[in-house]
Design a protein around this motif. Sequence first.
Motif, PDB file in Angstrom:
ATOM      1  N   VAL A  44      15.755  18.116   0.716  1.00  0.00           N
ATOM      2  CA  VAL A  44      14.458  17.444   0.650  1.00  0.00           C
ATOM      3  C   VAL A  44      13.556  18.186  -0.335  1.00  0.00           C
ATOM      4  O   VAL A  44      13.464  19.421  -0.308  1.00  0.00           O
ATOM      5  N   HIS A  45      12.891  17.414  -1.205  1.00  0.00           N
ATOM      6  CA  HIS A  45      11.969  17.948  -2.208  1.00  0.00           C
ATOM      7  C   HIS A  45      10.607  17.288  -2.022  1.00  0.00           C
ATOM      8  O   HIS A  45      10.507  16.172  -1.495  1.00  0.00           O
ATOM      9  N   VAL A 100       4.361  13.165  -1.818  1.00  0.00           N
ATOM     10  CA  VAL A 100       5.690  12.559  -1.766  1.00  0.00           C
ATOM     11  C   VAL A 100       6.702  13.574  -1.258  1.00  0.00           C
ATOM     12  O   VAL A 100       6.685  14.737  -1.663  1.00  0.00           O
ATOM     13  N   SER A 101       7.588  13.120  -0.377  1.00  0.00           N
ATOM     14  CA  SER A 101       8.776  13.881   0.002  1.00  0.00           C
ATOM     15  C   SER A 101       9.976  12.986  -0.279  1.00  0.00           C
ATOM     16  O   SER A 101       9.950  11.786   0.037  1.00  0.00           O
ATOM     17  N   ALA A 102      11.007  13.559  -0.897  1.00  0.00           N
ATOM     18  CA  ALA A 102      12.158  12.776  -1.335  1.00  0.00           C
ATOM     19  C   ALA A 102      13.457  13.452  -0.938  1.00  0.00           C
ATOM     20  O   ALA A 102      13.525  14.677  -0.806  1.00  0.00           O
ATOM     21  N   ALA A 103      14.488  12.643  -0.741  1.00  0.00           N
ATOM     22  CA  ALA A 103      15.800  13.141  -0.325  1.00  0.00           C
ATOM     23  C   ALA A 103      16.778  13.079  -1.484  1.00  0.00           C
ATOM     24  O   ALA A 103      16.930  12.030  -2.124  1.00  0.00           O
ATOM     25  N   GLU A 104      17.430  14.199  -1.758  1.00  0.00           N
ATOM     26  CA  GLU A 104      18.472  14.279  -2.789  1.00  0.00           C
ATOM     27  C   GLU A 104      19.844  14.283  -2.126  1.00  0.00           C
ATOM     28  O   GLU A 104      20.080  15.028  -1.170  1.00  0.00           O
ATOM     29  N   CYS A 105      20.726  13.437  -2.607  1.00  0.00           N
ATOM     30  CA  CYS A 105      22.119  13.484  -2.169  1.00  0.00           C
ATOM     31  C   CYS A 105      22.787  14.655  -2.875  1.00  0.00           C
ATOM     32  O   CYS A 105      22.887  14.674  -4.107  1.00  0.00           O
ATOM     33  N   ALA A 111      25.818  15.593  -3.105  1.00  0.00           N
ATOM     34  CA  ALA A 111      27.075  15.275  -3.795  1.00  0.00           C
ATOM     35  C   ALA A 111      26.843  14.700  -5.188  1.00  0.00           C
ATOM     36  O   ALA A 111      27.619  14.960  -6.117  1.00  0.00           O
ATOM     37  N   THR A 112      25.772  13.927  -5.365  1.00  0.00           N
ATOM     38  CA  THR A 112      25.527  13.268  -6.652  1.00  0.00           C
ATOM     39  C   THR A 112      24.382  13.880  -7.435  1.00  0.00           C
ATOM     40  O   THR A 112      24.265  13.650  -8.641  1.00  0.00           O
ATOM     41  N   GLY A 113      23.500  14.626  -6.777  1.00  0.00           N
ATOM     42  CA  GLY A 113      22.335  15.190  -7.444  1.00  0.00           C
ATOM     43  C   GLY A 113      21.240  14.182  -7.723  1.00  0.00           C
ATOM     44  O   GLY A 113      20.303  14.470  -8.472  1.00  0.00           O
ATOM     45  N   SER A 114      21.316  13.002  -7.099  1.00  0.00           N
ATOM     46  CA  SER A 114      20.324  11.945  -7.310  1.00  0.00           C
ATOM     47  C   SER A 114      19.481  11.748  -6.059  1.00  0.00           C
ATOM     48  O   SER A 114      19.933  11.996  -4.943  1.00  0.00           O
ATOM     49  N   LEU A 115      18.254  11.271  -6.269  1.00  0.00           N
ATOM     50  CA  LEU A 115      17.424  10.919  -5.133  1.00  0.00           C
ATOM     51  C   LEU A 115      17.926   9.622  -4.510  1.00  0.00           C
ATOM     52  O   LEU A 115      18.278   8.671  -5.213  1.00  0.00           O
ATOM     53  N   VAL A 116      17.934   9.599  -3.180  1.00  0.00           N
ATOM     54  CA  VAL A 116      18.384   8.398  -2.470  1.00  0.00           C
ATOM     55  C   VAL A 116      17.291   7.858  -1.540  1.00  0.00           C
ATOM     56  O   VAL A 116      17.509   6.867  -0.844  1.00  0.00           O
ATOM     57  N   GLY A 117      16.131   8.483  -1.565  1.00  0.00           N
ATOM     58  CA  GLY A 117      15.028   7.990  -0.755  1.00  0.00           C
ATOM     59  C   GLY A 117      13.774   8.807  -0.980  1.00  0.00           C
ATOM     60  O   GLY A 117      13.834   9.954  -1.428  1.00  0.00           O
ATOM     61  N   PHE A 118      12.628   8.192  -0.703  1.00  0.00           N
ATOM     62  CA  PHE A 118      11.360   8.924  -0.766  1.00  0.00           C
ATOM     63  C   PHE A 118      10.344   8.244   0.130  1.00  0.00           C
ATOM     64  O   PHE A 118      10.494   7.077   0.516  1.00  0.00           O
ATOM     65  N   THR A 119       9.298   8.983   0.474  1.00  0.00           N
ATOM     66  CA  THR A 119       8.185   8.445   1.230  1.00  0.00           C
ATOM     67  C   THR A 119       6.901   9.018   0.660  1.00  0.00           C
ATOM     68  O   THR A 119       6.899  10.139   0.128  1.00  0.00           O
ATOM     69  N   SER A 120       5.807   8.264   0.732  1.00  0.00           N
ATOM     70  CA  SER A 120       4.556   8.728   0.134  1.00  0.00           C
ATOM     71  C   SER A 120       3.372   8.471   1.051  1.00  0.00           C
ATOM     72  O   SER A 120       3.367   7.526   1.845  1.00  0.00           O
ATOM     73  N   ILE A 121       2.376   9.334   0.937  1.00  0.00           N
ATOM     74  CA  ILE A 121       1.121   9.224   1.669  1.00  0.00           C
ATOM     75  C   ILE A 121      -0.019   9.293   0.669  1.00  0.00           C
ATOM     76  O   ILE A 121       0.008  10.111  -0.251  1.00  0.00           O
ATOM     77  N   SER A 122      -1.021   8.420   0.828  1.00  0.00           N
ATOM     78  CA  SER A 122      -2.201   8.424  -0.034  1.00  0.00           C
ATOM     79  C   SER A 122      -3.382   9.032   0.696  1.00  0.00           C
ATOM     80  O   SER A 122      -3.666   8.668   1.844  1.00  0.00           O
ATOM     81  N   VAL A 123      -4.067   9.953   0.008  1.00  0.00           N
ATOM     82  CA  VAL A 123      -5.300  10.546   0.509  1.00  0.00           C
ATOM     83  C   VAL A 123      -6.432   9.992  -0.345  1.00  0.00           C
ATOM     84  O   VAL A 123      -6.424  10.144  -1.563  1.00  0.00           O
ATOM     85  N   LEU A 124      -7.399   9.347   0.281  1.00  0.00           N
ATOM     86  CA  LEU A 124      -8.467   8.690  -0.457  1.00  0.00           C
ATOM     87  C   LEU A 124      -9.349   9.691  -1.169  1.00  0.00           C
ATOM     88  O   LEU A 124      -9.555  10.816  -0.695  1.00  0.00           O
ATOM     89  N   GLY A 125      -9.887   9.263  -2.294  1.00  0.00           N
ATOM     90  CA  GLY A 125     -10.716  10.160  -3.079  1.00  0.00           C
ATOM     91  C   GLY A 125     -12.078  10.428  -2.479  1.00  0.00           C
ATOM     92  O   GLY A 125     -12.714  11.426  -2.804  1.00  0.00           O
ATOM     93  N   ILE A 165      12.341  12.832   6.010  1.00  0.00           N
ATOM     94  CA  ILE A 165      11.411  12.939   4.890  1.00  0.00           C
ATOM     95  C   ILE A 165       9.982  12.621   5.326  1.00  0.00           C
ATOM     96  O   ILE A 165       9.023  13.165   4.770  1.00  0.00           O
ATOM     97  N   LYS A 166       9.827  11.759   6.336  1.00  0.00           N
ATOM     98  CA  LYS A 166       8.469  11.471   6.812  1.00  0.00           C
ATOM     99  C   LYS A 166       7.887  12.682   7.546  1.00  0.00           C
ATOM    100  O   LYS A 166       6.700  12.983   7.395  1.00  0.00           O
ATOM    101  N   VAL A 167       8.716  13.392   8.327  1.00  0.00           N
ATOM    102  CA  VAL A 167       8.245  14.623   8.969  1.00  0.00           C
ATOM    103  C   VAL A 167       7.834  15.635   7.904  1.00  0.00           C
ATOM    104  O   VAL A 167       6.771  16.263   7.982  1.00  0.00           O
ATOM    105  N   ALA A 168       8.690  15.798   6.883  1.00  0.00           N
ATOM    106  CA  ALA A 168       8.394  16.759   5.807  1.00  0.00           C
ATOM    107  C   ALA A 168       7.084  16.416   5.110  1.00  0.00           C
ATOM    108  O   ALA A 168       6.279  17.298   4.774  1.00  0.00           O
ATOM    109  N   ASN A 169       6.827  15.118   4.902  1.00  0.00           N
ATOM    110  CA  ASN A 169       5.614  14.725   4.188  1.00  0.00           C
ATOM    111  C   ASN A 169       4.369  14.927   5.047  1.00  0.00           C
ATOM    112  O   ASN A 169       3.307  15.315   4.534  1.00  0.00           O
TER     113      ASN A 169
END
Length: 350
Positions: free
Chosen positions: A197-198, A248-253, A255-269, A295-299
């Motif tokens: 997770v990144h 954003v928190s994202a999941a890297e596979c 085996a492939t080195g590619s992202l296979v999912g992400f989740t995002s949260i917006s904080v208002l200005g 990834i949602k827990v991580a975010n």
Amino acid sequence: MNDVQIEQLRVPETLDGDGAADFLRAVDVSRQVRLNTWGNDDLAYTGAEMLALCHDPYEWYVMLVARLGGEIVGRAGVAMPLDDDTELAHVTLDVLPSAQGHGIGRKLLEAAETFVQGENRHIPAADAAAGGEDAVPAANGAGSLPLSSREARFAFSAGYQLEQVEQFSSCALPLNPVRAQELSDGAKAAQAGKYDVHGWTDHCPDRWAADVVRLERGQDPEGGNTWDVARLRESEELSLQTGRHTLVSAAECVATGSLVGFTSISVLGYREDVVFQDDTVLAEEHRGQELGLRIKVANMERLAREFPQSRTVYTWNAADNAYMLAVNAKLGFAAAGITGQWQKDFAAAL
């Protein structure tokens, strides 16, 4: 004194310039309506946020207002995409409870529909919140809205079809750290080291930009999506210009080195105590392994570190999205209400 007047509101350049008083009054009408509907104004735009929305380069936003006795008591927001889905218009109506009974909602909607048709937009969409009994079933997915709801009854009687029902939920922040650790550890155990997770804030690292675009485009493979890396970067800059932050928190596979999912949260200005859960996207072949939960827990842990003043996070899900609703329940989300997306196709009526 009881004559209702509908007019297009001129958007001011600044919140202290010409026309700003009427603009801010219209914004406050929306705030009061949400306060009356939900018991708080967490879901209301501030004046600065609405002004930024009116200057969005990818969406033309027009505001119509209703005056009763010269005072602004209602407003209709008409949002028209300028790149994708250019046949659509999204209409939002707000009328002060104290001004109901004068036909203001109907007159605002008629004016909005006339404007939409004049711009060759054939399918205006409107949101309506609801709660109660009886039921109009959604055309797509599960769920229904009650005709005992004033908003649902209004949309139905105006000839709109209920397309989709969404549940919105809220979660108190921060997450209990013990519970967060339990959820994260359980998800990791189920994944057996297959994912890393990144995370990042505001700016996607160049290494992952193409993967994020690929996952976003996968949401609508046949929709003519014009999203690319350049648009991603422009979107990031526009958010920062309005003071908004994106985590954003994202999941890297592994085996492939590619992202296979992400989740995002917006904080208002302009308000950091209330934040919004945005997209959570997972490649289909990587679902069913508690990756979305991880990834949602991580975010949310990232949110607690970087924006500790956040006290509530809101999220919206289709009523038939049982998987994501279950994930959110594990995180502590509780149902806060339901909304409906209503549509009318003018072309079909010809």
